[in-house]
Enzyme design. Structure first.
Site, PDB file in Angstrom:
ATOM      1  N   ASP A  13      45.645  38.720  46.704  1.00  0.00           N
ATOM      2  CA  ASP A  13      45.625  40.001  45.992  1.00  0.00           C
ATOM      3  C   ASP A  13      46.448  41.080  46.692  1.00  0.00           C
ATOM      4  O   ASP A  13      46.116  42.268  46.638  1.00  0.00           O
ATOM      5  CB  ASP A  13      44.173  40.488  45.789  1.00  0.00           C
ATOM      6  CG  ASP A  13      43.332  39.435  45.098  1.00  0.00           C
ATOM      7  OD1 ASP A  13      43.863  38.761  44.206  1.00  0.00           O
ATOM      8  OD2 ASP A  13      42.149  39.274  45.461  1.00  0.00           O
ATOM      9  N   LYS A  16      51.339  40.191  44.808  1.00  0.00           N
ATOM     10  CA  LYS A  16      52.440  39.220  44.664  1.00  0.00           C
ATOM     11  C   LYS A  16      53.045  39.283  43.269  1.00  0.00           C
ATOM     12  O   LYS A  16      54.256  39.175  43.095  1.00  0.00           O
ATOM     13  CB  LYS A  16      51.927  37.788  44.935  1.00  0.00           C
ATOM     14  CG  LYS A  16      51.402  37.583  46.342  1.00  0.00           C
ATOM     15  CD  LYS A  16      50.842  36.195  46.538  1.00  0.00           C
ATOM     16  CE  LYS A  16      49.533  35.938  45.802  1.00  0.00           C
ATOM     17  NZ  LYS A  16      48.388  36.734  46.283  1.00  0.00           N
ATOM     18  N   GLY A  40      44.854  35.551  40.215  1.00  0.00           N
ATOM     19  CA  GLY A  40      44.872  36.632  39.232  1.00  0.00           C
ATOM     20  C   GLY A  40      45.888  37.649  39.682  1.00  0.00           C
ATOM     21  O   GLY A  40      45.774  38.199  40.770  1.00  0.00           O
ATOM     22  N   HIS A  41      46.914  37.843  38.875  1.00  0.00           N
ATOM     23  CA  HIS A  41      47.956  38.806  39.217  1.00  0.00           C
ATOM     24  C   HIS A  41      47.993  39.878  38.139  1.00  0.00           C
ATOM     25  O   HIS A  41      48.165  39.565  36.967  1.00  0.00           O
ATOM     26  CB  HIS A  41      49.327  38.123  39.284  1.00  0.00           C
ATOM     27  CG  HIS A  41      49.330  36.865  40.101  1.00  0.00           C
ATOM     28  ND1 HIS A  41      49.008  36.851  41.439  1.00  0.00           N
ATOM     29  CD2 HIS A  41      49.614  35.580  39.776  1.00  0.00           C
ATOM     30  CE1 HIS A  41      49.097  35.613  41.896  1.00  0.00           C
ATOM     31  NE2 HIS A  41      49.447  34.821  40.904  1.00  0.00           N
ATOM     32  N   GLN A 223      47.230  32.695  45.850  1.00  0.00           N
ATOM     33  CA  GLN A 223      46.443  32.802  47.084  1.00  0.00           C
ATOM     34  C   GLN A 223      47.322  33.325  48.238  1.00  0.00           C
ATOM     35  O   GLN A 223      48.229  34.082  47.974  1.00  0.00           O
ATOM     36  CB  GLN A 223      45.768  31.459  47.438  1.00  0.00           C
ATOM     37  CG  GLN A 223      44.717  31.040  46.431  1.00  0.00           C
ATOM     38  CD  GLN A 223      45.299  30.535  45.120  1.00  0.00           C
ATOM     39  OE1 GLN A 223      46.139  29.652  45.108  1.00  0.00           O
ATOM     40  NE2 GLN A 223      44.852  31.078  44.014  1.00  0.00           N
ATOM     41  N   ARG A 302      34.872  40.339  40.870  1.00  0.00           N
ATOM     42  CA  ARG A 302      34.054  40.586  42.062  1.00  0.00           C
ATOM     43  C   ARG A 302      34.641  41.741  42.880  1.00  0.00           C
ATOM     44  O   ARG A 302      35.858  41.846  43.012  1.00  0.00           O
ATOM     45  CB  ARG A 302      34.025  39.342  42.968  1.00  0.00           C
ATOM     46  CG  ARG A 302      33.193  38.204  42.416  1.00  0.00           C
ATOM     47  CD  ARG A 302      33.173  37.019  43.361  1.00  0.00           C
ATOM     48  NE  ARG A 302      34.468  36.342  43.428  1.00  0.00           N
ATOM     49  CZ  ARG A 302      34.704  35.276  44.188  1.00  0.00           C
ATOM     50  NH1 ARG A 302      33.750  34.788  44.969  1.00  0.00           N
ATOM     51  NH2 ARG A 302      35.886  34.707  44.187  1.00  0.00           N
TER      52      ARG A 302
END
Ligand code: GDP
Ligand code: IMO
Ligand code: MG
Length: 428
Positions: A13, A16, A40-41, A223, A302
């Protein structure tokens, strides 16, 4: 320009997606080479927010070919949902190419991810629950289902039967779950075949041809370095190779074609899920960073754990990936702090460590040694060059650059595409 690798330097996170998007229309292809829909981007273009999980960030650049490489694990239901959602917003997804050797996420692996986590109790990893770990485990155990298997029902049935012979024993006898029916799984996976087939290609060959034709290919990691299965904080990692080495195996592009390695690094640190995090702030300061940086997961929602910049981690990411350029993101989030501490080394059992300690046990006991920098209060989101930054922000960036030992070529001062300071062109 040959191939360029873009990785995360911390625990994910880092931004990227935005960094890849910035490379823009000069890029011929963007290849996702590892991970799956655990990633998740979020990318913001003209105030519009796009969330990408399986689709490579190049999907938002007209003319760019987005490629899902052989190193990815693909949840086909999620992929088609994502394609449909982007189609509906006018994003052209017709150029997407998927490797025939990528592995396919299955319903039993999604279940196994969740029940294994529950079984681990306090020792859980805090996975995204998307079936990523079990799918990579199947790949290594040579019982995985690959994209190419979907196009021959007999092959698919044989592979699902083989996998379920083992998996159902585990699900029923260890976890007290219902067994999966071979025919139901074959039907589910087979239902995607017709739509998928035209997108499937030998992506390694395609990418070699693009490189030969002088096109730039970006290999984009999901990641990050400290989540890499080999080089991360094992076992609190993901199950793929998220570092520069993984870019080669996950795409089929050889190391000799890679010219540049860009690592994206946040101006502070975040982590989602369990595992050691030396600079974590468990007090109100962590809360301030979380709110200012909107640090809530793109995939699971989260709250992200937040802490100060860790230069030891930055140096390690440089060493493992061979970084030529850093992209420093979210500098704007630090605006308004009186002072900004940076972890310059650790103390473990009374001894100073300037590099990551060799063992996880030592890393888990690492206490940060901080150097503190004066903060700034001026809004920096409109700065487009280094000299438009307040003195203290500039000094902070210069200090980080020295500590992580590679040039900071781009600085993020906001989520938007244009909220960026380019110190040095990443494609020159
Ligand atoms: P990725 O997984 O590495 O692509 O990163 P994520 O998209 O999960 O998280 C990064 C978040 O930070 C996203 O919401 C981005 O829109 C946002 N972002 C990226 N760069 C910047 C920046 O320089 N400043 C601010 N304020 N937000 C940024
Ligand atoms: P992007 O690409 C942050 C974390 C999970 C968990 C561990 C293992 O957006 O940076 P997994 O589901 O992969 O088996 O979970 O890895 N994790 C991430 N954390 N960003 C990500 O992706 C992540 N992908 C996985 O939270 O701790
Ligand atoms: Mg993310």
């Amino acid at each position: 320009m040959p191939a360029i690798v873009l990785v995360g330097a911390q625990w994910g996170d880092e931004g990227k997606g935005k960094a890849t998007d910035l490379l823009g229309s000069r890029v011929g292809a963007v290849v996702k080479f590892n991970g799956g829909n655990n990633a998740g981007h979020t990318i913001v273009i003209d105030g519009e927010k796009y969330a990408l999980h399986l689709l490579p960030s190049g999907i938002l650049t007209p003319g760019c070919i987005p490629v899902i490489g052989n190193g990815v694990v693909v949840d086909l239901g999620v992929l088609f949902e994502e394609i449909d959602a982007h189609d509906a917003r006018g994003v052209d997804t017709t150029n997407l190419v998927v490797s025939g050797s990528a592995h396919v996420n299955t319903p039993y692996n999604r279940t196994l991810d969740k029940v294994t986590e529950r079984f681990l109790g306090n020792a859980k990893i805090g996975t995204t629950g998307r079936g990523i770990g079990p799918t990579y485990a199947d790949k290594m155990a040579r019982i995985g289902i690959r994209v190419q298997d979907l196009f021959d029902e007999e092959v698919l049935r044989a592979k699902v039967t083989g996998a379920l012979n083992l998996k159902n024993q585990v699900l029923v006898k260890i976890y007290n779950r219902k067994a999966f029916e071979v025919e139901a799984v074959v039907a589910e996976l087979g239902s995607y075949a017709a739509r998928l087939e035209p997108m499937v290609a030998d992506t390694a060959l395609l990418l070699e041809q693009m490189l030969d034709a002088g096109r730039t290919v970006v290999l984009e990691a999901g990641q990050a370095t400290l989540l890499d299965v080999d080089h991360g904080t094992y076992p609190f990692v993901t199950s793929s190779s998220a570092t520069a080495g993984g870019a080669c195996t996950g795409s089929g592009i050889p190391p000799t074609r890679i010219a540049r390695v860009i690592a994206v690094i946040k101006a502070y640190t975040t982590r989602v899920g369990e595992g050691p995090f030396p600079t974590e702030l468990l007090d109100v300061k962590g809360e301030i960073l979380r709110n200012a940086g909107a640090e809530f997961g793109t995939t699971t929602g989260r709250p992200r754990r937040c802490g100060w910049f860790d230069a030891v981690v930055g140096r390690y990411a440089n060493r493992i990936n061979g970084v030529t350029d850093f992209v420093l993101t979210k500098l704007d989030v630090l605006t308004g702090l009186d002072e900004v501490p940076v972890c310059v080394a650790y103390e473990v059992d009374g001894k100073r460590y300037d590099e990551l300690p060799m063992t996880q046990a030592e890393f888990a006991r690492a206490v940060p040694i901080y150097e503190t920098f004066p903060g700034w209060t001026e809004d920096i989101s409109k700065a487009r060059s280094l000299d438009e930054l307040p003195r203290n922000a500039r000094d902070y960036v210069a200090a980080l650059e020295e500590m992580i030992r590679a040039p900071i070529s781009v600085i993020g001062v906001g989520p938007g595409r244009d909220e960026t300071i380019v110190v040095r062109d990443l494609l020159d």
